[in-house]
Design a protein around this motif. Sequence first.
Motif: not given
Length: 163
Positions: A82-84, A94-97, A146-148, A154-158
């Motif tokens: 998702s980060s490209n 949501a909007a947090t990474g 990292q303060w989250v 989640t992330d999906t990579v090909i």
Amino acid sequence: MTRTVVCRRLWRVLAALILAMLPAAASACISCSCTTSASSLSFGTYDSVSALPRDASALVSIDCNGLVALLGVVEVRVGTGSSNNQLQRTMVQAATGLNYNLYADIARSQILGDGTGGTTTATASLNGLLTSSTVIPVFGRIPAGQWVGSGTYTDTVIITVQY
């Protein structure tokens, strides 16, 4: 003296023939079909206050049937998610990474990607006749500090496997 020259030339010809018979990089199969699968890479619970990174690993399995070339090589390439950005991947909620990355080595020094822009690909031998299998490990790391917020990131990579 003449015999030595003839022997050297013969060895050069034999070496050239052997090299010509080897498959090209990322070419392991001749008239074969392969199936691939990958296990999920799950980091478990990330602790924002821990001074240690969170590590995990997964496996990419390749099983081939047909005429498998001796000394064949399979290559695994990993997309950006998702980060490209291959150099800094991000899991999101949501909007947090939450930043993380994937690596080709257990020391987590070689970023796994498509082989460009400072990344590498993972390779493995696929040797055998008629059937062959191999497993390529993928190593992941979430950097510490990292303060989250709590939740599921989640992330999906090909993953592309070339054989």
